[in-house]
Scaffold this motif. Sequence first.
Motif, PDB file in Angstrom:
ATOM      1  N   LYS A  60      -4.957  13.341  17.985  1.00  0.00           N
ATOM      2  CA  LYS A  60      -4.025  14.307  17.392  1.00  0.00           C
ATOM      3  C   LYS A  60      -2.620  13.714  17.285  1.00  0.00           C
ATOM      4  O   LYS A  60      -1.917  13.897  16.284  1.00  0.00           O
ATOM      5  N   TYR A  61      -2.205  13.013  18.341  1.00  0.00           N
ATOM      6  CA  TYR A  61      -0.869  12.404  18.344  1.00  0.00           C
ATOM      7  C   TYR A  61      -0.726  11.384  17.222  1.00  0.00           C
ATOM      8  O   TYR A  61       0.255  11.393  16.472  1.00  0.00           O
ATOM      9  N   LEU A  62      -1.706  10.511  17.087  1.00  0.00           N
ATOM     10  CA  LEU A  62      -1.631   9.498  16.038  1.00  0.00           C
ATOM     11  C   LEU A  62      -1.728  10.131  14.653  1.00  0.00           C
ATOM     12  O   LEU A  62      -1.129   9.630  13.695  1.00  0.00           O
ATOM     13  N   GLY A  63      -2.471  11.237  14.529  1.00  0.00           N
ATOM     14  CA  GLY A  63      -2.538  11.930  13.246  1.00  0.00           C
ATOM     15  C   GLY A  63      -1.173  12.432  12.813  1.00  0.00           C
ATOM     16  O   GLY A  63      -0.758  12.256  11.650  1.00  0.00           O
ATOM     17  N   THR A  64      -0.446  13.027  13.757  1.00  0.00           N
ATOM     18  CA  THR A  64       0.911  13.502  13.452  1.00  0.00           C
ATOM     19  C   THR A  64       1.840  12.332  13.157  1.00  0.00           C
ATOM     20  O   THR A  64       2.635  12.362  12.206  1.00  0.00           O
ATOM     21  N   LEU A  65       1.734  11.274  13.957  1.00  0.00           N
ATOM     22  CA  LEU A  65       2.599  10.109  13.789  1.00  0.00           C
ATOM     23  C   LEU A  65       2.368   9.446  12.432  1.00  0.00           C
ATOM     24  O   LEU A  65       3.319   9.081  11.728  1.00  0.00           O
ATOM     25  N   VAL A  66       1.103   9.297  12.046  1.00  0.00           N
ATOM     26  CA  VAL A  66       0.777   8.661  10.762  1.00  0.00           C
ATOM     27  C   VAL A  66       1.370   9.452   9.601  1.00  0.00           C
ATOM     28  O   VAL A  66       1.955   8.882   8.661  1.00  0.00           O
ATOM     29  N   ASN A  67       1.245  10.760   9.652  1.00  0.00           N
ATOM     30  CA  ASN A  67       1.799  11.588   8.570  1.00  0.00           C
ATOM     31  C   ASN A  67       3.318  11.449   8.483  1.00  0.00           C
ATOM     32  O   ASN A  67       3.891  11.370   7.383  1.00  0.00           O
ATOM     33  N   GLU A  68       3.971  11.410   9.646  1.00  0.00           N
ATOM     34  CA  GLU A  68       5.431  11.319   9.648  1.00  0.00           C
ATOM     35  C   GLU A  68       5.902   9.937   9.190  1.00  0.00           C
ATOM     36  O   GLU A  68       6.886   9.811   8.456  1.00  0.00           O
ATOM     37  N   ASP A  95       7.309   5.820  -0.473  1.00  0.00           N
ATOM     38  CA  ASP A  95       7.309   6.871  -1.491  1.00  0.00           C
ATOM     39  C   ASP A  95       5.855   7.167  -1.848  1.00  0.00           C
ATOM     40  O   ASP A  95       4.920   6.582  -1.322  1.00  0.00           O
ATOM     41  N   HIS A  96       5.651   8.073  -2.786  1.00  0.00           N
ATOM     42  CA  HIS A  96       4.291   8.485  -3.115  1.00  0.00           C
ATOM     43  C   HIS A  96       3.523   7.414  -3.867  1.00  0.00           C
ATOM     44  O   HIS A  96       2.313   7.513  -4.033  1.00  0.00           O
ATOM     45  N   GLN A  97       4.192   6.385  -4.359  1.00  0.00           N
ATOM     46  CA  GLN A  97       3.528   5.318  -5.101  1.00  0.00           C
ATOM     47  C   GLN A  97       3.109   4.160  -4.195  1.00  0.00           C
ATOM     48  O   GLN A  97       2.423   3.257  -4.628  1.00  0.00           O
ATOM     49  N   GLY A  98       3.553   4.155  -2.962  1.00  0.00           N
ATOM     50  CA  GLY A  98       3.284   3.038  -2.068  1.00  0.00           C
ATOM     51  C   GLY A  98       1.917   3.125  -1.424  1.00  0.00           C
ATOM     52  O   GLY A  98       1.083   3.979  -1.756  1.00  0.00           O
ATOM     53  N   PRO A  99       1.663   2.238  -0.468  1.00  0.00           N
ATOM     54  CA  PRO A  99       0.370   2.233   0.229  1.00  0.00           C
ATOM     55  C   PRO A  99       0.127   3.539   0.982  1.00  0.00           C
ATOM     56  O   PRO A  99       1.057   4.219   1.411  1.00  0.00           O
ATOM     57  N   SER A 100      -1.132   3.855   1.164  1.00  0.00           N
ATOM     58  CA  SER A 100      -1.519   5.040   1.934  1.00  0.00           C
ATOM     59  C   SER A 100      -2.003   4.608   3.314  1.00  0.00           C
ATOM     60  O   SER A 100      -2.345   3.445   3.532  1.00  0.00           O
ATOM     61  N   ILE A 101      -2.054   5.549   4.235  1.00  0.00           N
ATOM     62  CA  ILE A 101      -2.496   5.260   5.604  1.00  0.00           C
ATOM     63  C   ILE A 101      -3.766   6.054   5.882  1.00  0.00           C
ATOM     64  O   ILE A 101      -3.836   7.258   5.590  1.00  0.00           O
ATOM     65  N   ARG A 102      -4.755   5.388   6.473  1.00  0.00           N
ATOM     66  CA  ARG A 102      -5.980   6.078   6.888  1.00  0.00           C
ATOM     67  C   ARG A 102      -6.150   5.891   8.398  1.00  0.00           C
ATOM     68  O   ARG A 102      -6.069   4.779   8.907  1.00  0.00           O
ATOM     69  N   LEU A 103      -6.386   6.995   9.072  1.00  0.00           N
ATOM     70  CA  LEU A 103      -6.530   6.978  10.529  1.00  0.00           C
ATOM     71  C   LEU A 103      -7.981   7.169  10.913  1.00  0.00           C
ATOM     72  O   LEU A 103      -8.657   8.075  10.411  1.00  0.00           O
ATOM     73  N   TYR A 145       5.630  -4.681   3.803  1.00  0.00           N
ATOM     74  CA  TYR A 145       5.431  -6.079   3.432  1.00  0.00           C
ATOM     75  C   TYR A 145       3.993  -6.456   3.080  1.00  0.00           C
ATOM     76  O   TYR A 145       3.765  -7.557   2.553  1.00  0.00           O
ATOM     77  N   ALA A 146       2.989  -5.605   3.381  1.00  0.00           N
ATOM     78  CA  ALA A 146       1.602  -6.009   3.171  1.00  0.00           C
ATOM     79  C   ALA A 146       1.255  -6.155   1.692  1.00  0.00           C
ATOM     80  O   ALA A 146       0.459  -7.021   1.313  1.00  0.00           O
ATOM     81  N   TYR A 147       1.853  -5.293   0.868  1.00  0.00           N
ATOM     82  CA  TYR A 147       1.516  -5.296  -0.555  1.00  0.00           C
ATOM     83  C   TYR A 147       2.772  -5.574  -1.385  1.00  0.00           C
ATOM     84  O   TYR A 147       3.895  -5.276  -0.949  1.00  0.00           O
ATOM     85  N   PRO A 148       2.599  -6.127  -2.597  1.00  0.00           N
ATOM     86  CA  PRO A 148       3.758  -6.363  -3.460  1.00  0.00           C
ATOM     87  C   PRO A 148       4.488  -5.060  -3.756  1.00  0.00           C
ATOM     88  O   PRO A 148       3.878  -3.980  -3.759  1.00  0.00           O
ATOM     89  N   PRO A 149       5.802  -5.113  -3.988  1.00  0.00           N
ATOM     90  CA  PRO A 149       6.570  -3.899  -4.286  1.00  0.00           C
ATOM     91  C   PRO A 149       5.955  -3.114  -5.443  1.00  0.00           C
ATOM     92  O   PRO A 149       5.591  -3.691  -6.475  1.00  0.00           O
ATOM     93  N   GLY A 150       5.799  -1.816  -5.220  1.00  0.00           N
ATOM     94  CA  GLY A 150       5.248  -0.945  -6.252  1.00  0.00           C
ATOM     95  C   GLY A 150       3.742  -0.910  -6.303  1.00  0.00           C
ATOM     96  O   GLY A 150       3.167  -0.094  -7.038  1.00  0.00           O
ATOM     97  N   ALA A 151       3.074  -1.785  -5.556  1.00  0.00           N
ATOM     98  CA  ALA A 151       1.607  -1.826  -5.580  1.00  0.00           C
ATOM     99  C   ALA A 151       1.030  -0.846  -4.566  1.00  0.00           C
ATOM    100  O   ALA A 151       1.626  -0.586  -3.525  1.00  0.00           O
ATOM    101  N   GLY A 152      -0.130  -0.323  -4.902  1.00  0.00           N
ATOM    102  CA  GLY A 152      -0.817   0.562  -3.974  1.00  0.00           C
ATOM    103  C   GLY A 152      -1.621  -0.239  -2.965  1.00  0.00           C
ATOM    104  O   GLY A 152      -1.601  -1.461  -2.935  1.00  0.00           O
ATOM    105  N   GLY A 153      -2.357   0.445  -2.152  1.00  0.00           N
ATOM    106  CA  GLY A 153      -3.167  -0.207  -1.139  1.00  0.00           C
ATOM    107  C   GLY A 153      -3.394   0.738   0.024  1.00  0.00           C
ATOM    108  O   GLY A 153      -2.983   1.908  -0.011  1.00  0.00           O
ATOM    109  N   GLU A 154      -4.052   0.228   1.040  1.00  0.00           N
ATOM    110  CA  GLU A 154      -4.369   1.064   2.194  1.00  0.00           C
ATOM    111  C   GLU A 154      -4.034   0.314   3.482  1.00  0.00           C
ATOM    112  O   GLU A 154      -4.298  -0.878   3.607  1.00  0.00           O
ATOM    113  N   VAL A 155      -3.471   1.051   4.414  1.00  0.00           N
ATOM    114  CA  VAL A 155      -3.241   0.538   5.760  1.00  0.00           C
ATOM    115  C   VAL A 155      -4.058   1.417   6.706  1.00  0.00           C
ATOM    116  O   VAL A 155      -3.989   2.647   6.637  1.00  0.00           O
TER     117      VAL A 155
END
Length: 344
Positions: free
Chosen positions: A212-220, A227-235, A264-274
């Motif tokens: 639960k703690y990491l879920g809240t932390l990831v969202n924050e 921004d909304h165009q950047g990489p997304s996070i999956r827990l 830094y993982a992805y080029p600026p403006g590129a999507g991806g997943e962390v």
Amino acid sequence: MPRTILYVDDDVALARLAERHLGRAGYVVIPAADGATAMAAADRGGIDAIVLDHYLRAETGLDILHKLQEQGSTVPVIYVTGSSDATIAIDALKNGAADYVIKTVGEEFWPLMESAISQAMANAELRRAKELAEQEIRIGKERAEVLLAEVNHRVANSLALVAALIRLQAGSSKSHDVKEALSETQARITAIAGMHRSLYTSDDVRQVEMDKYLGTLVNEVQGTVTDHQGPSIRLDAECMALTSDRAVSVGMIVTELLTNALKYAYPPGAGGEVRVLLRLQPDGKALLAVEDDGIGWKEGDTVKGTGLGSRIVKSMASTLGSAIQYVERPKGTRAELVLELSAM
């Protein structure tokens, strides 16, 4: 103040002897010849011990003992049986009698009775004192937990206010470097505030539920540094709990690794997943990992930014008795940390 004994026996002569012998020992004796009289006296209260004879005219002492138990009486009962009634004495003890005395015609009967009464009342007082102490401990524990939860609530709110002020400051700054530094600081403060928020909403304020703690932390963190165009996070976190101090260290590590990966993982403006992983291992340990599929970075490469995040990660890992390991992958970066569950 003299102690009061309820003496239940249909033998009037023996009841008078009880008044005389026990009276000399400092007791006030209330005689009762049957169950109805005995229960009425018990209901009135003020009884310190009950002497209960087994053989009565219309019932047995066990019948009265059962009634006392049904009413929740805590008055110690000394059961009196004939010399050949050992099984009856055992039944009485099983049904809540504090002690028993074998009825005899000799003079040793009354000293034995006095000793049994004294011991039964002393044991009853010890039980009452123990129950009172346990009750006070429970009340103190509940008060401490409420107080600690309130402290955690206030700390979380204060940290959230500080993070909001930093966000406002970052928004008004014209320097890109200052904006980034303030955003990273906000993420760190938010991680600590999230831990405190998890504590005051938890049933056990000493532990933090990490999924639960990491879920809240990831969202924050997602909302703070991208921004909304950047990489997304999956827990992907399994259910486990850590003590609050260890949870803070893990939270700081995840925040720093996520922040670096999102920047830094992805080029600026590129999507991806962390991805953030927390899993139990067959050897009883836990594995924490943050990975991406980006351009890749391994230990020894040039650090991007100020390097403060890397120093924080190493320091926090050290407090957990572990170290960050960077695992080689065909693509992207994976940072791992092994946690000893026995230290939680």
